[in-house]
Design a protein around this motif. Structure first.
Motif, PDB file in Angstrom:
ATOM      1  N   SER A 150      -3.986  -6.000  -3.670  1.00  0.00           N
ATOM      2  CA  SER A 150      -3.720  -5.181  -4.845  1.00  0.00           C
ATOM      3  C   SER A 150      -2.244  -5.205  -5.216  1.00  0.00           C
ATOM      4  O   SER A 150      -1.879  -5.319  -6.394  1.00  0.00           O
ATOM      5  CB  SER A 150      -4.175  -3.741  -4.573  1.00  0.00           C
ATOM      6  N   ILE A 172     -10.681  -6.516  -7.362  1.00  0.00           N
ATOM      7  CA  ILE A 172      -9.253  -6.227  -7.256  1.00  0.00           C
ATOM      8  C   ILE A 172      -8.528  -6.635  -8.536  1.00  0.00           C
ATOM      9  O   ILE A 172      -7.673  -5.907  -9.052  1.00  0.00           O
ATOM     10  CB  ILE A 172      -8.643  -6.942  -6.037  1.00  0.00           C
ATOM     11  N   ILE A 196     -10.500  -1.268  -3.644  1.00  0.00           N
ATOM     12  CA  ILE A 196     -10.228  -1.621  -2.245  1.00  0.00           C
ATOM     13  C   ILE A 196     -11.364  -1.145  -1.350  1.00  0.00           C
ATOM     14  O   ILE A 196     -11.860  -1.894  -0.491  1.00  0.00           O
ATOM     15  CB  ILE A 196      -8.884  -1.020  -1.802  1.00  0.00           C
ATOM     16  N   ARG A 203      -7.518   1.535  -8.241  1.00  0.00           N
ATOM     17  CA  ARG A 203      -7.193   0.562  -7.192  1.00  0.00           C
ATOM     18  C   ARG A 203      -7.852   0.952  -5.873  1.00  0.00           C
ATOM     19  O   ARG A 203      -8.401   0.094  -5.169  1.00  0.00           O
ATOM     20  CB  ARG A 203      -5.670   0.491  -7.035  1.00  0.00           C
ATOM     21  N   TYR A 218      -9.580 -12.414   1.443  1.00  0.00           N
ATOM     22  CA  TYR A 218     -10.822 -11.810   1.936  1.00  0.00           C
ATOM     23  C   TYR A 218     -11.578 -12.759   2.870  1.00  0.00           C
ATOM     24  O   TYR A 218     -12.173 -12.314   3.857  1.00  0.00           O
ATOM     25  CB  TYR A 218     -11.705 -11.370   0.765  1.00  0.00           C
ATOM     26  N   PHE A 253     -10.051  -3.826   4.512  1.00  0.00           N
ATOM     27  CA  PHE A 253      -9.188  -2.761   3.989  1.00  0.00           C
ATOM     28  C   PHE A 253      -7.730  -3.201   3.996  1.00  0.00           C
ATOM     29  O   PHE A 253      -6.982  -2.970   3.035  1.00  0.00           O
ATOM     30  CB  PHE A 253      -9.370  -1.504   4.831  1.00  0.00           C
ATOM     31  N   SER A 256     -14.698  -3.046  -1.871  1.00  0.00           N
ATOM     32  CA  SER A 256     -14.672  -4.414  -1.357  1.00  0.00           C
ATOM     33  C   SER A 256     -14.717  -4.476   0.158  1.00  0.00           C
ATOM     34  O   SER A 256     -14.747  -5.567   0.736  1.00  0.00           O
ATOM     35  CB  SER A 256     -13.430  -5.138  -1.879  1.00  0.00           C
ATOM     36  N   GLY A 297       0.797  -1.218   0.000  1.00  0.00           N
ATOM     37  CA  GLY A 297       0.000   0.000   0.000  1.00  0.00           C
ATOM     38  C   GLY A 297       0.829   1.267   0.000  1.00  0.00           C
ATOM     39  O   GLY A 297       2.058   1.237   0.037  1.00  0.00           O
ATOM     40  N   GLY A 321      -7.218  -5.739   1.285  1.00  0.00           N
ATOM     41  CA  GLY A 321      -7.373  -5.117  -0.026  1.00  0.00           C
ATOM     42  C   GLY A 321      -6.084  -4.462  -0.493  1.00  0.00           C
ATOM     43  O   GLY A 321      -5.678  -4.604  -1.651  1.00  0.00           O
ATOM     44  N   LYS A 322      -5.433  -3.734   0.411  1.00  0.00           N
ATOM     45  CA  LYS A 322      -4.147  -3.115   0.050  1.00  0.00           C
ATOM     46  C   LYS A 322      -3.108  -4.174  -0.270  1.00  0.00           C
ATOM     47  O   LYS A 322      -2.361  -4.052  -1.241  1.00  0.00           O
ATOM     48  CB  LYS A 322      -3.655  -2.212   1.181  1.00  0.00           C
TER      49      LYS A 322
END
Length: 312
Positions: free
Chosen positions: A161, A87, A70, A66, A125, A154, A73, A13, A157-158
Protein backbone atom coordinates in the motif's frame (compact mmCIF):
# COMPACT_ATOMS: atom_id res chain seq x y z
CA UNK A 1 34.27 6.81 22.29
CA UNK A 2 31.48 9.38 22.58
CA UNK A 3 28.04 8.32 21.36
CA UNK A 4 27.52 9.17 17.69
CA UNK A 5 24.36 10.79 16.30
CA UNK A 6 21.97 8.15 14.94
CA UNK A 7 18.78 8.43 12.89
CA UNK A 8 16.13 5.71 12.73
CA UNK A 9 14.05 5.49 9.53
CA UNK A 10 10.90 3.42 10.10
CA UNK A 11 9.15 1.08 7.69
CA UNK A 12 5.78 0.92 5.98
CA UNK A 13 2.36 1.23 7.56
CA UNK A 14 1.07 3.03 10.65
CA UNK A 15 3.74 3.75 13.25
CA UNK A 16 4.03 4.73 16.88
CA UNK A 17 4.61 8.44 17.52
CA UNK A 18 8.28 9.34 17.04
CA UNK A 19 9.02 9.58 20.77
CA UNK A 20 7.59 6.11 21.49
CA UNK A 21 9.35 4.62 18.46
CA UNK A 22 12.69 6.10 19.56
CA UNK A 23 12.20 4.92 23.15
CA UNK A 24 11.54 1.31 22.10
CA UNK A 25 14.45 1.16 19.66
CA UNK A 26 16.85 2.81 22.13
CA UNK A 27 15.97 0.33 24.87
CA UNK A 28 16.53 -2.65 22.58
CA UNK A 29 19.86 -1.40 21.25
CA UNK A 30 21.35 0.50 24.18
CA UNK A 31 19.31 -0.40 27.24
CA UNK A 32 18.40 3.24 27.85
CA UNK A 33 17.08 6.37 26.18
CA UNK A 34 19.82 7.97 24.13
CA UNK A 35 20.15 11.74 23.71
CA UNK A 36 21.96 11.18 20.41
CA UNK A 37 19.17 9.39 18.49
CA UNK A 38 16.17 10.71 16.55
CA UNK A 39 13.54 9.39 14.14
CA UNK A 40 12.81 10.23 10.51
CA UNK A 41 9.04 9.84 10.81
CA UNK A 42 7.09 9.93 7.54
CA UNK A 43 4.15 7.65 8.44
CA UNK A 44 1.72 10.53 9.00
CA UNK A 45 1.77 11.35 5.29
CA UNK A 46 -0.33 8.30 4.39
CA UNK A 47 -1.42 7.07 7.83
CA UNK A 48 -2.65 10.14 9.73
CA UNK A 49 -3.20 9.49 13.41
CA UNK A 50 -6.79 9.04 14.49
CA UNK A 51 -8.30 12.13 16.08
CA UNK A 52 -5.85 14.42 14.27
CA UNK A 53 -8.46 17.11 13.57
CA UNK A 54 -10.62 18.10 10.59
CA UNK A 55 -7.73 18.59 8.17
CA UNK A 56 -6.89 14.89 8.45
CA UNK A 57 -10.49 13.76 7.82
CA UNK A 58 -10.09 13.15 4.06
CA UNK A 59 -6.97 11.07 4.67
CA UNK A 60 -8.81 9.09 7.35
CA UNK A 61 -11.32 8.04 4.69
CA UNK A 62 -8.41 6.85 2.57
CA UNK A 63 -6.91 5.10 5.58
CA UNK A 64 -10.09 3.10 6.17
CA UNK A 65 -10.19 2.09 2.50
CA UNK A 66 -6.54 0.97 2.61
CA UNK A 67 -7.05 -1.02 5.83
CA UNK A 68 -10.04 -2.80 4.29
CA UNK A 69 -8.00 -3.76 1.22
CA UNK A 70 -5.07 -5.01 3.30
CA UNK A 71 -7.30 -7.10 5.56
CA UNK A 72 -9.42 -8.46 2.74
CA UNK A 73 -6.30 -9.60 0.89
CA UNK A 74 -5.19 -11.68 3.90
CA UNK A 75 -7.77 -14.35 3.07
CA UNK A 76 -6.17 -17.48 1.54
CA UNK A 77 -8.75 -17.78 -1.21
CA UNK A 78 -7.76 -14.36 -2.62
CA UNK A 79 -5.22 -14.85 -5.41
CA UNK A 80 -2.09 -12.66 -5.54
CA UNK A 81 -3.45 -10.94 -8.66
CA UNK A 82 -6.78 -10.22 -6.98
CA UNK A 83 -4.99 -8.97 -3.86
CA UNK A 84 -2.89 -6.67 -6.02
CA UNK A 85 -5.98 -5.30 -7.75
CA UNK A 86 -7.59 -4.57 -4.37
CA UNK A 87 -4.53 -2.67 -3.14
CA UNK A 88 -4.31 -0.70 -6.39
CA UNK A 89 -8.00 0.20 -6.18
CA UNK A 90 -7.59 1.44 -2.61
CA UNK A 91 -4.54 3.56 -3.38
CA UNK A 92 -3.43 4.55 -6.87
CA UNK A 93 -6.83 4.53 -8.55
CA UNK A 94 -9.00 5.39 -5.53
CA UNK A 95 -11.31 8.42 -5.72
CA UNK A 96 -9.59 11.55 -4.38
CA UNK A 97 -10.57 12.59 -0.83
CA UNK A 98 -13.10 15.35 -0.34
CA UNK A 99 -13.99 17.68 2.47
CA UNK A 100 -12.16 20.10 4.75
CA UNK A 101 -8.43 19.73 4.42
CA UNK A 102 -8.54 17.79 1.16
CA UNK A 103 -5.69 18.62 -1.19
CA UNK A 104 -6.21 19.29 -4.87
CA UNK A 105 -6.65 16.06 -6.77
CA UNK A 106 -3.33 14.92 -8.26
CA UNK A 107 -3.16 13.80 -11.88
CA UNK A 108 -4.08 10.14 -12.26
CA UNK A 109 -1.26 7.64 -12.72
CA UNK A 110 -0.59 6.47 -16.24
CA UNK A 111 -1.92 3.06 -17.33
CA UNK A 112 1.69 1.90 -17.62
CA UNK A 113 2.41 2.89 -14.01
CA UNK A 114 -0.76 1.20 -12.78
CA UNK A 115 0.21 -1.99 -14.61
CA UNK A 116 3.77 -1.89 -13.21
CA UNK A 117 2.47 -1.27 -9.70
CA UNK A 118 0.05 -4.19 -10.01
CA UNK A 119 2.90 -6.49 -11.09
CA UNK A 120 5.00 -5.41 -8.12
CA UNK A 121 2.19 -5.96 -5.61
CA UNK A 122 1.27 -9.35 -7.06
CA UNK A 123 4.93 -10.34 -6.80
CA UNK A 124 4.93 -9.37 -3.12
CA UNK A 125 1.83 -11.46 -2.41
CA UNK A 126 3.29 -14.45 -4.22
CA UNK A 127 6.38 -14.03 -2.05
CA UNK A 128 4.23 -13.96 1.08
CA UNK A 129 2.63 -17.27 0.12
CA UNK A 130 5.99 -18.88 -0.71
CA UNK A 131 7.46 -17.76 2.61
CA UNK A 132 4.42 -19.04 4.48
CA UNK A 133 4.74 -22.40 2.76
CA UNK A 134 8.47 -22.70 3.60
CA UNK A 135 8.11 -21.51 7.18
CA UNK A 136 5.42 -24.05 7.98
CA UNK A 137 7.84 -26.91 7.37
CA UNK A 138 11.11 -25.26 8.44
CA UNK A 139 13.37 -27.19 10.84
CA UNK A 140 12.70 -26.19 14.42
CA UNK A 141 9.35 -24.63 13.51
CA UNK A 142 7.08 -27.59 14.14
CA UNK A 143 4.47 -25.22 15.53
CA UNK A 144 4.87 -22.85 12.61
CA UNK A 145 2.05 -21.32 10.61
CA UNK A 146 -0.06 -23.23 8.14
CA UNK A 147 -0.16 -22.21 4.51
CA UNK A 148 -0.81 -19.45 3.82
CA UNK A 149 -0.35 -17.78 7.20
CA UNK A 150 -2.25 -14.48 6.95
CA UNK A 151 0.42 -12.59 8.88
CA UNK A 152 2.74 -12.76 5.86
CA UNK A 153 0.04 -11.30 3.64
CA UNK A 154 -0.65 -8.63 6.23
CA UNK A 155 3.03 -7.64 6.21
CA UNK A 156 3.22 -7.29 2.44
CA UNK A 157 -0.18 -5.59 2.30
CA UNK A 158 1.09 -2.73 4.45
CA UNK A 159 4.28 -2.48 2.43
CA UNK A 160 2.48 -2.72 -0.90
CA UNK A 161 0.00 0.00 0.00
CA UNK A 162 2.79 2.44 0.90
CA UNK A 163 5.42 1.45 -1.64
CA UNK A 164 3.18 2.02 -4.64
CA UNK A 165 2.12 5.37 -3.19
CA UNK A 166 5.79 6.26 -2.98
CA UNK A 167 7.01 4.82 -6.28
CA UNK A 168 3.99 5.43 -8.52
CA UNK A 169 1.68 7.84 -6.71
CA UNK A 170 1.80 11.56 -5.99
CA UNK A 171 3.30 11.15 -2.51
CA UNK A 172 6.98 10.77 -3.33
CA UNK A 173 8.16 14.19 -2.19
CA UNK A 174 5.81 14.30 0.79
CA UNK A 175 7.27 11.02 2.08
CA UNK A 176 10.86 12.07 1.40
CA UNK A 177 10.56 15.43 3.14
CA UNK A 178 10.49 14.17 6.78
CA UNK A 179 13.45 11.89 6.07
CA UNK A 180 15.41 14.70 4.47
CA UNK A 181 14.63 17.05 7.35
CA UNK A 182 15.72 14.51 9.97
CA UNK A 183 19.05 14.01 8.20
CA UNK A 184 19.69 17.74 7.75
CA UNK A 185 19.11 18.54 11.41
CA UNK A 186 22.17 19.17 13.53
CA UNK A 187 24.13 17.20 14.53
CA UNK A 188 24.45 15.30 11.28
CA UNK A 189 23.97 11.54 11.72
CA UNK A 190 26.98 9.28 11.66
CA UNK A 191 24.84 6.13 11.83
CA UNK A 192 21.50 5.47 10.12
CA UNK A 193 19.26 2.47 10.83
CA UNK A 194 16.55 1.94 8.19
CA UNK A 195 13.79 -0.65 7.89
CA UNK A 196 11.56 -1.85 5.07
CA UNK A 197 10.18 0.96 2.86
CA UNK A 198 12.33 3.35 4.89
CA UNK A 199 15.39 1.90 3.17
CA UNK A 200 13.95 2.83 -0.23
CA UNK A 201 13.06 6.38 0.73
CA UNK A 202 16.41 6.83 2.49
CA UNK A 203 18.35 5.60 -0.54
CA UNK A 204 16.65 8.18 -2.75
CA UNK A 205 17.20 10.98 -0.24
CA UNK A 206 20.88 10.15 0.28
CA UNK A 207 21.32 10.16 -3.51
CA UNK A 208 20.25 13.80 -3.72
CA UNK A 209 22.99 16.34 -4.51
CA UNK A 210 22.48 18.17 -1.20
CA UNK A 211 23.89 15.14 0.63
CA UNK A 212 27.00 14.70 -1.52
CA UNK A 213 29.17 16.31 1.17
CA UNK A 214 27.75 14.27 4.04
CA UNK A 215 29.67 11.51 5.76
CA UNK A 216 27.68 8.59 7.18
CA UNK A 217 29.99 6.13 8.91
CA UNK A 218 27.48 3.28 8.79
CA UNK A 219 24.12 2.54 7.20
CA UNK A 220 22.29 -0.47 8.63
CA UNK A 221 19.36 -1.78 6.59
CA UNK A 222 17.02 -4.51 7.86
CA UNK A 223 14.16 -6.20 6.04
CA UNK A 224 14.90 -4.17 2.93
CA UNK A 225 13.04 -4.50 -0.40
CA UNK A 226 15.75 -2.48 -2.18
CA UNK A 227 16.89 -5.48 -4.22
CA UNK A 228 13.52 -6.12 -5.89
CA UNK A 229 13.84 -5.50 -9.63
CA UNK A 230 10.68 -3.39 -9.99
CA UNK A 231 11.86 -1.18 -7.13
CA UNK A 232 15.39 -0.94 -8.55
CA UNK A 233 13.92 0.46 -11.76
CA UNK A 234 12.09 3.26 -9.90
CA UNK A 235 14.92 4.42 -7.62
CA UNK A 236 16.20 7.98 -8.04
CA UNK A 237 12.99 8.97 -9.82
CA UNK A 238 13.43 6.22 -12.38
CA UNK A 239 17.02 7.11 -13.29
CA UNK A 240 17.62 3.44 -14.06
CA UNK A 241 20.33 0.93 -13.40
CA UNK A 242 23.06 0.72 -12.39
CA UNK A 243 22.12 2.34 -9.08
CA UNK A 244 25.25 3.67 -7.37
CA UNK A 245 26.02 3.49 -3.68
CA UNK A 246 25.09 6.91 -2.24
CA UNK A 247 28.18 9.11 -1.89
CA UNK A 248 27.80 9.83 1.85
CA UNK A 249 28.13 6.16 2.84
CA UNK A 250 31.39 4.83 4.27
CA UNK A 251 29.98 1.41 5.22
CA UNK A 252 26.72 -0.47 4.66
CA UNK A 253 25.53 -3.52 6.62
CA UNK A 254 22.39 -5.26 5.38
CA UNK A 255 20.52 -7.89 7.42
CA UNK A 256 17.68 -10.11 6.20
CA UNK A 257 15.74 -13.08 7.56
CA UNK A 258 15.06 -15.78 4.95
CA UNK A 259 11.41 -15.87 6.05
CA UNK A 260 10.96 -12.12 5.61
CA UNK A 261 8.55 -11.76 2.66
CA UNK A 262 9.64 -8.16 2.05
CA UNK A 263 13.37 -8.87 1.66
CA UNK A 264 12.83 -10.82 -1.56
CA UNK A 265 16.40 -10.18 -2.66
CA UNK A 266 18.30 -10.76 0.56
CA UNK A 267 21.66 -9.54 -0.78
CA UNK A 268 22.29 -5.94 -1.78
CA UNK A 269 26.00 -6.04 -2.54
CA UNK A 270 25.24 -7.14 -6.12
CA UNK A 271 22.54 -4.51 -6.64
CA UNK A 272 24.46 -1.26 -6.10
CA UNK A 273 27.61 -0.11 -7.88
CA UNK A 274 29.91 1.68 -8.12
CA UNK A 275 31.68 0.83 -5.96
CA UNK A 276 31.16 -2.87 -6.55
CA UNK A 277 30.27 -5.22 -3.68
CA UNK A 278 30.01 -2.34 -1.21
CA UNK A 279 27.18 -3.57 1.02
CA UNK A 280 27.93 -6.37 3.48
CA UNK A 281 25.04 -8.84 3.63
CA UNK A 282 24.21 -11.06 6.60
CA UNK A 283 21.45 -13.65 6.95
CA UNK A 284 19.90 -13.55 10.42
CA UNK A 285 17.09 -15.20 12.36
CA UNK A 286 14.40 -12.69 13.26
CA UNK A 287 12.71 -14.61 16.07
CA UNK A 288 9.48 -12.59 15.95
CA UNK A 289 6.46 -14.39 14.46
CA UNK A 290 6.36 -11.49 12.04
CA UNK A 291 9.75 -12.07 10.42
CA UNK A 292 9.71 -8.51 9.08
CA UNK A 293 9.31 -7.01 12.56
CA UNK A 294 11.75 -4.18 13.32
CA UNK A 295 12.09 -4.87 17.08
CA UNK A 296 12.77 -8.48 16.13
CA UNK A 297 15.60 -7.43 13.83
CA UNK A 298 17.07 -5.00 16.38
CA UNK A 299 17.06 -7.78 19.00
CA UNK A 300 19.30 -10.04 16.89
CA UNK A 301 22.74 -10.11 18.52
CA UNK A 302 24.82 -9.27 15.46
CA UNK A 303 22.48 -6.46 14.42
CA UNK A 304 22.47 -4.93 17.89
CA UNK A 305 26.24 -5.24 18.22
CA UNK A 306 26.92 -3.76 14.78
CA UNK A 307 24.84 -0.69 15.59
CA UNK A 308 26.16 -0.31 19.15
CA UNK A 309 29.77 -0.55 18.00
CA UNK A 310 29.25 2.27 15.49
CA UNK A 311 26.97 4.50 17.57
CA UNK A 312 28.63 4.05 20.94
Amino acid sequence: MAAQPLVYVHGAGPQQPAAAFKHEADLILFGRDMPTTRVAHYAGVRWPPTGAGPTAAPNRVGRARRVAAIRGSMEPQVSPNAAASAIIAATLTAPPPRGTGAAAAPPPPSPADVAAARRLVAQLYRSADRVASRSSVAPGRTLGPTFPDPIFRFIVGKLASDVIDYLYGPWTEAMRAPVRQALLRSPRPKVIVAHSLGTVILYDVLSEPVFAGFRVDLLVTVGSPLGIGNIQQRLRDGAGRPNPVPKPLRAWSNFADRFDPVALEATLRDEFEPPKDFAVDESVNNAARNNHDLPGYLSVGIVRQTIADAAG
